[in-house]
Design an enzyme around this catalytic site. Structure first.
Site, mmCIF file in Angstrom:
data_model
loop_
_atom_site.group_PDB
_atom_site.id
_atom_site.type_symbol
_atom_site.label_atom_id
_atom_site.label_comp_id
_atom_site.label_asym_id
_atom_site.label_seq_id
_atom_site.Cartn_x
_atom_site.Cartn_y
_atom_site.Cartn_z
ATOM 1 C CB THR A 15 0.033 -21.727 -27.145
ATOM 2 O OG1 THR A 15 -0.778 -21.471 -28.371
ATOM 3 C CG2 THR A 15 0.741 -21.252 -26.511
ATOM 4 C CG ASP A 16 -0.339 -27.748 -26.271
ATOM 5 O OD1 ASP A 16 -1.390 -26.886 -25.708
ATOM 6 O OD2 ASP A 16 0.292 -28.402 -26.003
ATOM 7 C CD GLN A 17 -7.239 -29.156 -28.244
ATOM 8 O OE1 GLN A 17 -7.555 -30.339 -28.042
ATOM 9 N NE2 GLN A 17 -8.975 -28.385 -28.828
#
Length: 143
Positions: A15-17
């Site tokens: 996942t990203d931020q």
């Protein structure tokens, strides 16, 4: 139609931020689905490489839908979309395991090349078993 379904558990590292699956990770999941699909035909990329051939991606198409998040499960559906004796195109749907909502749809196009020179080769001449299995999968898709 011949297809496979591969279950993916979304890991935190994917996942990203924003807390959603980073877009490039869908390509990895497509590869997992493609590998499973090829194995369902009784073939293996490893065997192709041992014979001196590779199957690089020459085109990618992805359409993003509802983003997946950490802790969710996805299903990667993979099938043979097109085959002309030289190029092969795989189709993909990545869906939420629970609801069936679409996270992405996409395609990858590949060509078989020699390992040393990256010279394109026709599967029907060099890898006849692959050619026959792809022909069978296309015929099942059309029926």
């Amino acid at each position: 139609m011949t297809f496979t379904e591969t279950k993916i558990e979304v890991r935190y590292a994917e996942t990203d931020q924003m807390g959603v699956v980073y877009h490039a990770n869908y390509l990895i999941w497509m590869e997992l689905g493609r590998t499973r699909f090829i194995e369902s035909l009784g073939l293996r990329y490893f065997d192709m490489e041992q014979l001196g051939y590779l199957s690089p991606v020459i085109d990618v198409e992805i359409h993003y839908g509802k983003p997946l998040r950490y802790g969710q499960e996805a299903i990667v559906k993979t099938w043979l979309s097109d085959y002309d004796g030289l190029r092969v195109t795989y189709g993909y749907e990545i869906r939420y395991a629970e609801s069936g909502d679409i996270a992405i749809t996409g395609k990858t196009k590949h060509v078989c090349v020699t390992k040393d020179e990256f010279k394109p080769v026709a599967l029907k001449r060099e890898l006849k078993d692959w050619h026959e299995k792809y022909q069978q999968a296309i015929q099942k898709r059309e029926n």
